[in-house]
Scaffold this active site. Structure first.
Site, PDB file in Angstrom:
ATOM      1  CG  HIS A 171      -0.428   0.384   2.499  1.00  0.00           C
ATOM      2  ND1 HIS A 171       0.280  -0.479   3.287  1.00  0.00           N
ATOM      3  CD2 HIS A 171      -0.467   1.559   3.174  1.00  0.00           C
ATOM      4  CE1 HIS A 171       0.645   0.142   4.394  1.00  0.00           C
ATOM      5  NE2 HIS A 171       0.206   1.377   4.358  1.00  0.00           N
ATOM      6  CD  GLU A 209       4.593   3.462  11.796  1.00  0.00           C
ATOM      7  OE1 GLU A 209       3.381   3.427  11.614  1.00  0.00           O
ATOM      8  OE2 GLU A 209       5.292   2.459  11.963  1.00  0.00           O
ATOM      9  CG  HIS A 233       5.754  -0.873   3.453  1.00  0.00           C
ATOM     10  ND1 HIS A 233       4.779  -1.309   2.609  1.00  0.00           N
ATOM     11  CD2 HIS A 233       5.277  -1.119   4.706  1.00  0.00           C
ATOM     12  CE1 HIS A 233       3.757  -1.794   3.303  1.00  0.00           C
ATOM     13  NE2 HIS A 233       4.040  -1.694   4.577  1.00  0.00           N
ATOM     14  CE  LYS A 360       5.511  -0.533  14.347  1.00  0.00           C
ATOM     15  NZ  LYS A 360       4.563   0.098  13.421  1.00  0.00           N
TER      16      LYS A 360
HETATM   17  O1  LIG Z   1       2.402  -2.150   6.744  1.00  0.00           O
HETATM   18  C1  LIG Z   1       2.607  -1.440   7.722  1.00  0.00           C
HETATM   19  O2  LIG Z   1       2.490  -0.087   7.587  1.00  0.00           O
HETATM   20  C2  LIG Z   1       2.166   0.711   8.724  1.00  0.00           C
HETATM   21  C3  LIG Z   1       2.437   2.168   8.346  1.00  0.00           C
HETATM   22  O3  LIG Z   1       1.661   2.527   7.246  1.00  0.00           O
HETATM   23  P1  LIG Z   1       0.333   3.393   7.406  1.00  0.00           P
HETATM   24  O4  LIG Z   1      -0.051   3.700   6.000  1.00  0.00           O
HETATM   25  O5  LIG Z   1      -0.659   2.551   8.122  1.00  0.00           O
HETATM   26  O6  LIG Z   1       0.714   4.621   8.200  1.00  0.00           O
HETATM   27  C4  LIG Z   1       2.975   0.304   9.947  1.00  0.00           C
HETATM   28  O7  LIG Z   1       2.513   1.014  11.086  1.00  0.00           O
HETATM   29  C5  LIG Z   1       2.798  -1.183  10.181  1.00  0.00           C
HETATM   30  O8  LIG Z   1       3.608  -1.600  11.283  1.00  0.00           O
HETATM   31  C6  LIG Z   1       3.170  -1.975   8.947  1.00  0.00           C
HETATM   32  O9  LIG Z   1       2.838  -3.346   9.148  1.00  0.00           O
END
Ligand SMILES: O=C1O[C@H](COP(=O)(O)O)[C@@H](O)[C@H](O)[C@H]1O
Length: 494
Positions: A171, A209, A233, A360
């Protein structure tokens, strides 16, 4: 291929469907894609009466009550239903397929090992002639659990469905900043001539994050930051940022060009083999020619840094130490922060460090792609400042649609009076969430921004190099306080 008529989500009782897929689908339908809406089928092993109500609630929360009346949204809500099935059982799958109309998309919102078993079951359904020919498969990351299992999964899929009907979803490729970046790069003539090792000093792709574990120990303990965020990602984003210009924005060219970048990528290896360090420039090589210095990063910045947060306050929220979170086994040494320096050893990119970083529980988190340009070749002694001017930097925010170009300008009233100037703009609100974009591509059969099988395998190959560095004993797990900028040795804060 034509637009999909029916979308079946396996694992539809899970968190991913409720939190991300349904809101994403809502935004997509509200944008009129597809115009007539779809038939939505949730599936799982349990009996559920409430699926249609869950869908309605998710759509209303995302769009507001008024937009539920839009034709595509209305049709989808009216059609939403649940079919109880074990997606790992060929008989259950075949029975489910008998109850739905094509063209059909099957979305595996399942853990990777279950997806594998389910794909095996589906291949048996195919062999018995009961899988409709134009069925599209949609797989969530991670695609496999390591290089071997990714290869196994790809080989299995290749045996019964052509690559152009497989969507491997990441995504991040649907995030507004990432799509904005790709457009910016190829719609303007001024960037491409600079897009190489002669003009770019380094690239930073950072997704820190504020969120901590958030009760996800069951998933995260076996995953950690590098596997969760870098394996797919950040590497996929890197590949888009660094790929050669495609001649078309399509599912042939873009996945081929990104896979090409990933094939050339490996962990930065300029220090003594396996010592986890990088050349700090003291080797005496210039920044040109064969040089591979990490110009602009603090001297001695390690190629791999890992960390784990301790108790602190993030964004006004008190957070316990990671090791005190429910379900965490401190002895596993799961990292909540990872920073790696990668090199893409190609004619275009040789010697340019690419920093991939994610953490994180980070205070004031950065979430951006930053391209740092090399300084001009000549420093004017007439410039009043004592040292060289800071480099030009192009920054694109992942989620906030911000584009900043940081430059040095002269004046006022004196061309030598250097002023740091930021040309800044915000892209328009996209209207779709990242999953909305992903689902739009699935529904419209556009595979340009999906992960091709070999691209997924390359991600695992690079992750194995990171795991090797961790296992070497030369990359200590460093504590950092929740709310801080991450381990001090990583540099690159702010
Ligand atoms: O796939 C993941 O992505 C999120 C961060 O992406 P977001 O678009 O949801 O902000 C990450 O927090 C998560 O740990 C991870 O599995």
């Amino acid at each position: 291929m034509s637009e999909l008529r029916t979308l079946v989500i396996f694992g539809a009782g899970g968190d991913l469907t409720r939190r991300l897929l349904l809101p994403g689908l809502a935004t997509c339908l509200a944008a009129g894609v597809p115009e007539r809406g779809i038939t939505l089928v949730g599936s799982g092993t349990d009996e559920r009466e409430d699926f249609a109500a869950v869908v309605r609630e998710a759509f209303a929360a995302e769009l507001g009550e008024e937009q539920l009346a839009l034709p595509a949204v209305r049709h989808t809500l009216d059609s939403a239903r649940w079919i109880t099935a074990d997606a790992t059982d060929p008989e259950h799958l075949a029975a489910l397929l008998d109850q739905v109309d094509g063209p059909l998309g099957l979305y595996f919102a399942l853990p990777p090992s279950v997806t594998m078993t389910s794909c095996e079951a589906l291949s048996r359904v195919h062999d018995s002639g009961r899988l409709p020919q134009d069925t599209v498969l949609v797989l969530e990351k991670p695609f496999g659990t390591d290089l071997d299992s990714a290869r196994e999964l790809n080989a299995l899929l290749a045996g019964f469905v052509p690559e152009e009907r497989i969507f491997r979803v990441d995504h991040f490729l649907g995030l507004p900043g990432v799509l904005g970046f790709v457009g910016l790069r190829f719609a303007n003539r001024i960037l491409e001539p600079l897009w190489n090792r002669d003009h770019i000093e380094r690239i930073e792709i950072v997704f820190d994050e504020v969120l901590g574990l958030e009760g996800r120990a069951g998933f995260y303990e076996a995953t950690g930051a590098a596997r969760d965020m870098i394996q797919s990602h950040l590497l996929q984003v890197m590949a888009l940022v660094m790929m050669d210009p495609p001649t078309r924005f399509d599912g042939v060219e873009i996945p081929a060009n990104t896979a090409h970048v990933l094939r050339a990528a490996r962990l930065w290896s300029r220090g003594a083999a396996g010592d986890g360090s990088v050349d700090d420039g003291s080797s005496g090589k210039s920044a040109d020619g064969d040089a591979r210095s990490l110009a602009g990063l603090p001297d001695g910045t390690p190629a791999v840094v890992r960390g784990r947060y301790t108790a602190g306050t993030v964004d006004g929220r008190t957070m316990p130490s990671y090791v005190d979170e429910d379900g965490v086994d401190p002895a596993r040494e799961t990292e909540t922060f990872a920073q790696v320096v990668v090199e893409v050893d190609s004619w275009r990119w040789n010697g340019v460090p690419v920093v991939l970083r994610t953490g994180k529980a980070i205070g004031l988190p950065r979430q951006e792609i930053a391209v740092v340009f090399r300084r001009p070749p000549h420093d004017y002694e007439q410039f009043p400042s004592s040292g060289p001017q800071p480099p030009d930097v192009l920054r694109v925010g992942f989620e906030d649609e911000r584009i900043d170009l940081e430059l040095n300008a002269g004046g006022p009233f004196d061309s030598r009076g250097m002023t740091r100037t930021v040309l800044s703009t915000e892209l328009p609100e996209p209207g779709l969430t990242a999953y909305g974009s992903v689902l739009r591509w699935v529904l419209e059969d556009k595979t340009a921004f999906t992960v091709r099988g070999d691209g997924a395998e390359e991600g695992w190959r690079i992750l194995a190099q990171i795991a090797e560095a961790y296992a070497s004993g030369q990359v200590p797990l460093q504590d950092y306080e929740a709310g801080s900028a991450g381990p001090a040795s990583a540099g690159l804060a702010g």
